[in-house]
Design an enzyme around this catalytic site. Structure first.
Site, mmCIF file in Angstrom:
data_model
loop_
_atom_site.group_PDB
_atom_site.id
_atom_site.type_symbol
_atom_site.label_atom_id
_atom_site.label_comp_id
_atom_site.label_asym_id
_atom_site.label_seq_id
_atom_site.Cartn_x
_atom_site.Cartn_y
_atom_site.Cartn_z
ATOM 1 C CG HIS A 66 -44.049 90.611 84.830
ATOM 2 N ND1 HIS A 66 -43.231 91.346 85.660
ATOM 3 C CD2 HIS A 66 -44.929 91.475 84.289
ATOM 4 C CE1 HIS A 66 -43.619 92.607 85.638
ATOM 5 N NE2 HIS A 66 -44.644 92.718 84.812
ATOM 6 C CG HIS A 81 -46.984 92.711 80.592
ATOM 7 N ND1 HIS A 81 -47.854 91.798 81.150
ATOM 8 C CD2 HIS A 81 -46.596 93.542 81.573
ATOM 9 C CE1 HIS A 81 -48.001 92.084 82.429
ATOM 10 N NE2 HIS A 81 -47.242 93.137 82.712
#
Length: 162
Positions: A66, A81
């Site tokens: 992620h 992120h």
């Protein structure tokens, strides 16, 4: 006696994905909005590929895929992120195209996203792009005023190291 002059070094960070530019303060997660991880900016992605924002080396990719950490030759460390609480998806919705230690060039694909899956399962798609080594540093960071970003074209941040 000779003065040792430090030469300013400027680095440009290009948008890693197409989308809407969002100030870090607007990200609904205090870790990012209060800049605990560092200075930066965010984008809400409209496309399915995260690209390298500059030439550098991949220094971090969690098992959950992620996020990605990249370091440039000037020592700037950047974390991309993807979304909020996406660690909880355990890697589903993400396909990595690089590994730790890889050298990358601006515009190179890093992670492919399943946007439909992420829209349905992530808390939020807003993607913070943070200079993790900007806290307590002498870096001067200039943020773009653009509201829409084009991957590899829009300069999101200019980092001046003193």
């Amino acid at each position: 006696m000779f003065n040792k002059l430090k030469k300013e070094q400027k680095a440009k960070l290009y948008a890693p994905v197409n989308g809407k530019v969002v100030s870090l303060e607007e990200v609904p997660d205090p870790v990012f909005s209060e800049k605990m991880m560092g200075e930066g900016i965010a984008i809400t992605p409209t496309d399915e590929v995260i690209f390298a924002p500059f030439d550098g080396e991949i220094v971090q990719i969690p098992e959950t895929k992620h996020a990605v950490g990249i370091k440039d030759k000037k020592g700037n460390e950047v974390l991309i992120h993807i979304g909020l609480d996406t660690v909880d998806l355990a890697g589903e919705g993400f396909t990595t195209k690089v590994k730790i230690g890889d050298s990358v060039s601006v515009g190179q694909p890093l992670i492919e996203l399943d946007l439909e899956f992420l829209r349905e399962n992530a808390k939020d798609l807003v993607t913070p792009i943070v200079i993790t080594n900007s806290v307590n540093s002498e870096k001067e960071i200039q943020l773009t005023e653009e509201k829409e970003a084009s991957a590899g074209e829009t300069v999101l941040l200019t980092i001046t190291s003193k």
